[in-house]
Enzyme design. Structure first.
Site, PDB file in Angstrom:
ATOM      1  N   ASP B 142       0.367  -7.370   8.627  1.00 19.84           N
ATOM      2  CA  ASP B 142      -0.107  -8.360   9.598  1.00 19.84           C
ATOM      3  C   ASP B 142      -1.344  -9.128   9.158  1.00 19.84           C
ATOM      4  OD1 ASP B 142       1.870  -7.857  11.507  1.00 19.84           O
ATOM      5  OD2 ASP B 142       0.771  -6.155  12.319  1.00 19.84           O
ATOM      6  N   GLN B 289      11.444  -8.487   7.486  1.00 18.47           N
ATOM      7  CA  GLN B 289      10.122  -8.974   7.075  1.00 18.47           C
ATOM      8  C   GLN B 289       9.311  -7.942   6.289  1.00 18.47           C
ATOM      9  OE1 GLN B 289       8.280 -11.143  10.742  1.00 18.47           O
ATOM     10  NE2 GLN B 289      10.044  -9.998  11.458  1.00 18.47           N
TER      11      GLN B 289
END
Lengths: 363, 363, 363, 363
Positions: B142, B289
């Site tokens: 992230d 992802q």
């Protein structure tokens, strides 16, 4: 000057623009032909004012690498069952094919090349029977047309799904997870089958082979017991369980009952209900499979389909659908082409080969 | 011979193998160091018998291109709060760090390189404080660690999301649809923000900026009214609506309440409830992802992180975390690194630039 | 209505279109600004009739994913040294900057955004000094501008090179070959260095570190002797051997002397002359590195550069170059930016890290 | 326990590992079969000590995504013409097939699956005739085997070339250049032809159609005159000019005379000699076309070929080559398969379609 109208109908499919370019490129080698496009399938022609565009070498320059269609498309307003507003304000469904053929002729069109799936080719055939010179180009992301060995778009969808699958495998292995990936295919499991073979899945669930939940559970537990703690599952959106094999969830999760994540979501729940304790993660590829630049293979098929369609027009051979059969580009009557549908044969070569690779279909 | 133990903890992240390879490659240039890996974070060390593997140039050959981690990983069994079985059969949470450090030393390890996120680095710090020489390598898909400008894996996740987004755009445009693509990001919206800029989205919804449904509806209707009949939305899984802006669905779809398709599913419903008539389609990228081969940028960061971590060990600088700051590879105390968290600044440069590109955040 | 002119100069670079789109998107949020593009750098303005195009949201829709530049570009006709035809038919080099600034003003342009490399920014500075409000956007595929940490295009070039390298590695290993891959970089070896780290090369040759042929031969033979029978080499087109280390070929193959395959061809010959008996194969990536869709990272940089450039115009801050420094988007005086050049430091962090990974630079 | 030996011979080809995996996966479903691999084609068996490896499910896990071959390969030491050292120190070429079959039997092998091209299959046939149960799997990157419609590897090579071509097109257009890209194909132009159609080339030069330089020059000048100032050329490495059409360069640049950049280099020079003034840039893809992960299509073909080959062994059908004909997986006698060779038909469907797309072959 002779005029041809081109339209793209139905769902998106990588390669549509390459077909359009092929038609225009071939037509531009003739002195006496103009190519026009109708926006949003035949709607661009049917509306008043019309929404048509003249297509030449400059309009189509470079479009073969683009996904989608420069003409737009639509699933609405089938001219064979057209909702027509009545004087009293209600709508009545009418067959507008005769009107459509008149309109085509009154606008000066000598021929139509209609690119689209089953529904679109039924319209092609109806227009042809009503006296319009029409050539069809088949389009199906699902590869479910029996008259052609391959169509453009299918291998691109498989490639996109296979690439995503590769990405999931590494996480599955590192985290000892069950990964479920839902791909397209409501009635035909070709994308799932090819993806499962390409990606090396352990389980592949397709509409043609209803699965037995107990078989799946046994296979998954077997993998964990033999120390290979991960399982990768490819599931077609139309896959479903055999009657009676799901108890806890039965009634709740029927076929197609949950649209986002569809059966995929329910499969995850089914597996949990059936005692699978491993982490389960789902991915829903959705429309990523229908978009984007076509792979080279599909660009070749689509481009050649475009050229061939235009050559059928030049040769005056109408009512025909361009196909790729036995590694050769040729044509068959549209009527013949749309009468049969090609699903995965549970006893065919590919399913048997997949089983030889250790892929379980849950049967 | 000195021995170092390497472990990878927490969620999957492209580049973990390149870090491992970097450590081993650098260590192999020293005569007196051996590198060992512990399977499934530190569990491989904690279990009896241990599950450890000696890592040399041959073990790590070519692994930098692979996703996942050859050491496996796990989210379970944090040694700082370890569920220990008591004589009466119940479980009690205990701090096993002192035991862990003893075990490391009794197995002959001179140092540890711990690759992982917040949780893993808290363990690194605890081991360091308990007397173990530890170097940390940060891992966060992230990009939410404030001490480092970039970490490996983030740009790969953005690339994967952006590639999928490109595929959706063509379908959206051809079919005049609203496309919603859910990406990772429960607390930080970096992946969504980068993907929205890279892909040219119309709307980007992130946890840092609660959205007003009315603003979204106005933006979507505006697009259709001005004749550009399609809208592409990127939504982070942690995005949510402002208090009071959702009426029909309120209560039903809270933040994180629906896991598959999560907020994404609810957003689709919210938009329909609010009167959007266009077709809406959702895609949930999920773990695609986190997996797969890292892009070149991430392979470079990860490889250099590995080398740097080993060099910190050689230089005897422990309690440090390798970072990339101001385009330079350096290190900071782990304690300092894990004390602050980097979310998207709603008033920062990137959000302002995104607004300059016409991207709405629904605020 | 105020008018701004945009131009793209010099070599191709993935991301140029994203910059153009960023400028236009940001400008379209202002009521009183029009954006115009000049075809082929500033030539479109200088010619009579002019070749200019008005740019609006529709013109730039979707162009951020495309390589190249919709404005075209050129390396010819620098206005600072313009070849002007004299009455007697000969050509004389003149400084046409004052004339250019007059022309810009007479055509009603209030500002210029000039996207380009060293040469283009020298023109930007000259125009600015001659009284024209100018903002510059840096462009260098080689990442060799010291004032900005990253520019768009560089990481795309590295990714393309790294992808090709991955493909070569498998063949090298299967066939026990020496593979040489030539990448861009006449004066700066950044692409080669990043590619070598990303790909896991054994040898990396760059202009900043002249190589000793004997060192290379020893390294290659060492690999074969230790049973790992393959070697992968990345070489920048500007790499060259140290004085005196090449005997057989000396004189024949100087730096840049053979353009196709350049030093690469000569390196292959040098290695054969020096006794390497293994099969050697060469690949010359050429312009594939400069074209194609930008990776997500570069699209973000380019898009934000475009927005920032327009905001500098709106703020009346001219003579500035947009940059990305210490992970922040900001600006520096053009004059300052073009005065220093950023090559690989042979003793810097990245080269040292590369050596830590076992990569030889032949020194 | 029955034993089978697998070998991979000749040049690299994406999909070899998927074939190996397919064989092993299928064999592992039988109780009484063991699969062994021979390193570097049959050399691993012929050497003393042997270099063989037992292959099971774990050895082949995940290898289907890898380029190259885990067994290695070689072009050297054909056992049909083996250079055998004589007592006087000289070498004599002998047929070692009988010896090879004896050796296979003495090592306990019941069957051989030989994966390779023309040369390898000639060996397969010779072993079969000498009494060894052999099944062949065809391998040709060039798609030049007439008995099978497609083989694995070919479409991957086309995809790699097409991707590179896409990258070049944008630079060509922006810089008004002539771009020449050389692809594989010494005798068969299939890769060039598919790439040219997929990429939308203006010119495609293949060995099957010698080109007339004057025709090329006219086409290139025509493009510039009509205002589309760029030309993209795909050339197979084996392409060459018609007798007598090159004057300036004749004698200097014959077919295959310059290996790096081959004809490509000479074509560039030929065009300059013939008066083309535009910038010309060359790219030589080289072995990037033979390596890397196979596309999904090729993984499916290769995996199914592997399963099929093992099933032929189980069914006791030897002397057969696995093929994909008319969209079905089947087999033909090796003898029949290797007797004919499939080059591009200058008057066939694909060349005609390519011409319909505006591609010139220089004829």
């Amino acid at each position: 000057m002779k005029k041809i109208l081109v339209a793209t109908g139905g769902g998106d499919c990588p390669g549509l623009n390459a077909v359009i370019r092929g038609i225009v490129k071939r037509a531009s080698q003739e002195k006496d032909w103009e190519v026009w496009g109708s926006f949003e399938a035949l709607n661009g022609l049917m509306e008043e004012p019309t929404r048509l565009i003249k297509l030449d070498d400059k309009t189509v320059a470079g479009i073969h690498v683009l996904g989608g269609t420069i003409l737009g498309t639509t699933n609405k307003g089938n001219p064979m069952n057209y909702p027509e507003r009545q004087p009293d304000g209600t709508f009545k469904t009418v067959n507008r094919i005769p009107w459509l053929v008149d309109r085509l002729k009154s606008k000066g069109f000598d021929a139509v090349i209609n690119i689209g799936g089953d529904g679109s080719q039924a319209i092609s055939q109806a227009m042809f029977e009503a006296g319009m010179p029409v050539v069809g180009v088949p389009k199906t992301i699902d590869n479910d047309l029996s008259s052609t060995d391959f169509t453009f778009g299918f291998q691109t969808a498989v490639q996109t799904a296979s690439d995503s699958f590769d990405r999931l495998v590494t996480t599955a292995a590192s985290h000892h997870r069950v990964m479920i990936m839902e791909v397209m295919g409501r009635n035909a499991g070709w994308i799932a089958l090819y993806t499962a073979i390409s990606g090396g899945a352990e389980i592949c669930l397709i509409p043609e082979i209803p699965y037995d939940l107990d078989v799946l559970v046994e296979r998954i537990k077997g993998r964990y017991n033999e120390g290979r703690g991960f399982v990768n599952i490819v599931i077609a959106e139309g896959a479903y369980a055999k009657e009676g094999t799901i108890t806890a969830s039965k009634g709740e999760f029927g076929r197609h009952s949950v649209r986002l994540g569809g059966v995929c979501f329910s499969l995850s729940q089914q597996l949990k209900d059936a005692g699978i304790e491993a982490d389960i993660r789902e991915t829903v590829l959705g429309h990523t499979q229908r978009g984007g630049t076509p792979i080279a293979f599909d660009r070749v098929i689509a481009s050649v389909f475009g050229v061939k369609a235009m050559e059928l027009v030049l040769a005056g051979k109408f009512g025909q659908l361009v196909i790729l059969k036995n590694n050769d580009y040729t044509a068959v009557p549209i009527q013949e082409a749309i009468s049969s549908y090609n699903v995965v044969d549970p006893h065919g070569t590919l399913v048997q080969a997949a089983k030889g690779l250790g892929i379980s279909f849950g049967d």
